[in-house]
Design an enzyme around this catalytic site. Sequence first.
Site: not given
Lengths: 441, 441
Positions: A127-128
């Site tokens: 995701l991040d």
Amino acid sequence: MKKILVLGAGKSSSYLIRYLLDHSGFHKWQVTVADFSGELALEKTKNHPNSRAIAFNIKDKAARESEISAADIVISLLPPTLHILAAKDCVKFGKNMVTASYANEAIKALDRRARKAGIIILNECGLDPGIDHLSAMQLLNRIRWEGGKILSFKSYCGGLIAPEFDNNPWHYKFTWNPRNVVLAGQNTARYLEDGAYRFIPPSRIFSQTELLYAGKYGSFEAYANRDSLDYIVPYGLEHTPTILRGTLRSPGYCKAWDHLVKLGLTDDSFIIPHSEKLTYRQLVQSFLPSTEEDTGQALAAFLGTTTQLDDFKKIKWLGLLDETLHGLENATPAMILQKLLEEKWKLQKGELDMIIMHHEIKYELGGKEHRLLSSLKVTGEDETYTAMAKTVGLPMAIAAKLILAGKVAHKGVQLPIYSDLYDPMLDELKDLGIRFDEKEE
Amino acid sequence: MKKILVLGAGKSSSYLIRYLLDHSGFHKWQVTVADFSGELALEKTKNHPNSRAIAFNIKDKAARESEISAADIVISLLPPTLHILAAKDCVKFGKNMVTASYANEAIKALDRRARKAGIIILNECGLDPGIDHLSAMQLLNRIRWEGGKILSFKSYCGGLIAPEFDNNPWHYKFTWNPRNVVLAGQNTARYLEDGAYRFIPPSRIFSQTELLYAGKYGSFEAYANRDSLDYIVPYGLEHTPTILRGTLRSPGYCKAWDHLVKLGLTDDSFIIPHSEKLTYRQLVQSFLPSTEEDTGQALAAFLGTTTQLDDFKKIKWLGLLDETLHGLENATPAMILQKLLEEKWKLQKGELDMIIMHHEIKYELGGKEHRLLSSLKVTGEDETYTAMAKTVGLPMAIAAKLILAGKVAHKGVQLPIYSDLYDPMLDELKDLGIRFDEKEE
């Protein structure tokens, strides 16, 4: 049959493994899930016919070599420092590898050998980091393709609790590795603003925050995330004066967390002798400059707040002023804090999490300044199939599928910043409900 | 002839080497001084007939093994992380070793092998650590021998500038490794107060100070030094409720240094890209939360002071607000700060330094509480034969002499906390002008 080896069956593996198994019939995949706990692996594979669940210790060289040499691709969900063990074997046996972690120096140093072996070691593919790269690169390249000049790039992401289940004063619960949350912000954050470096030392990361208004998704606090300067070259932003990556929390979180940092409770650098004999209150006292007053009053005074204010109430709600024994032996302050938070911030059965990602890109096109906002909100399915597990796991699963199908030409140690990755990945993520809203101003 | 190998000919080696050469005729010693710079080694040996000066790289295995295997004792003044290279060879070839550094985990792990090899690896045998151990243990054991019960042990030490040559607003100049001064206080300080742990995180070490009145030697600021809890067992203070080791500076130093820490300039954890293009002022700006006002005003506001106050003037005097290029490539903030300080805090020709050590021991004897103060002041001879070099070097030289003469029975990884070391060492140090004043209250 193609063989996929998944290392780790923890919090962020649920969607990844489900996706791989759901698609295993069509693509003829055999999916091996290997975890230190064979039971945890089995919980995730649920005896699917195309699955194998095994108890596995990454430090066991023989087991590691045997599994990796038999695989076609390795997806590693191991703690970041352990990826290197798998990565070296992937190079040795010529196997591709995918992780959701930041590429550290040890992994980066394998680049030449990976290219020579004809494999890709694809990092930062969750995701991040992960979806942020995919979506940012698609936006940036679209703007550049149209002839735009990027003036400012800001990107934010946070793993949060869905508003309906937000029932604690921190407005936060754990949806990924609690240790990473406790140790967040322990390096100087670095970014670029108006063409000048901006550095924020660990002692100020949670006080030097900004308030972010993410449209219909609400308002958040953002603290500067790690080293944004690392992305100038990969993103092609050598002439962009403002580049910032931030992490989102609910308003009020950062100020209270800053108190824990200032106090010293996030310190993971030393073991407290006979730590098991300390109560939470005694731990707090040991970090307070004053020993004279009531601990609560002394703490409030030290933090420059009062016992009536929200920031103080958050600390108190955690139970840090209680005369309770935590019982951890050979523990650092951070380990003790983590134990307490794991109790208080547990995502309970039936509770849903939420992730928010938000890009803000300013650019010049046709003599005018534009502002492009692109936002993503994903809500979890339940306390196991969380939005975090979905957005971390699915990018890795799709990337693995593309690599296995021979659709990714890049070799070496890479980030998912190329269109042969981000276009098909974002397309499929959209179909799976991970969809950005765009707004142009 | 007995062969003494001295590794390192830097700042703290002058007295050590002079002592060894002065005594080399009587004791029949051959003294080899090995430094990365052969010239520096030769400067110290001055072609003394019993000396050898050699250019030497500790990382060159062949050279290291050849020199260590030929020696009878090794005195290492290397940077702390490099001692282990010499220590392993000392174990291998059965040679004794002396250092003035804190015994780190790698060195401690050699204990069993050192005992087996029949050698002593004597660490912490300089000034602080070093003379502090010698003098503290002699005092503590005397009190215990008389039947006293130790209630509180506090010990302070500082390397300072002699008052006649104190001509800068920091009241400080470098007399030992500047890097250690810049990186001081980067770990949580730990001590014991009234039976409870006290922890001070790095962000508060220079603000949570105490003012120390050291009798006729004047007043000083003390900040908590490293991990005082490490000395509970070696000092036999398991039942003493207050144990603190502190470092002394002139009043006002700590507050201004705290500003540099808060700003982030002591950060050694990351390299600034294209650091050589930054001026000192730009470096300061990159750490300031505000970019709007005049840098000096913004800095003063951030630090909670004004441009008229002494703490701010200290910062300004360093030149941190100047648009001067430091020119360092691939530098961390701490490396840039160090370069500036090395210019500003240089001990000039003819200037003298001063070291102050001060112990404060409270004990109960005969139903009464006593307070014993023991203080040491040493002034340097010139800018090379400094008080620092004298008090760091002579303890090592004397300890080496005692070990070579077979007068030290202890084997393994040790500190100088035994009477067969501290009694003769303190006696000889007294003859050499290193003499404590005692006062009992």
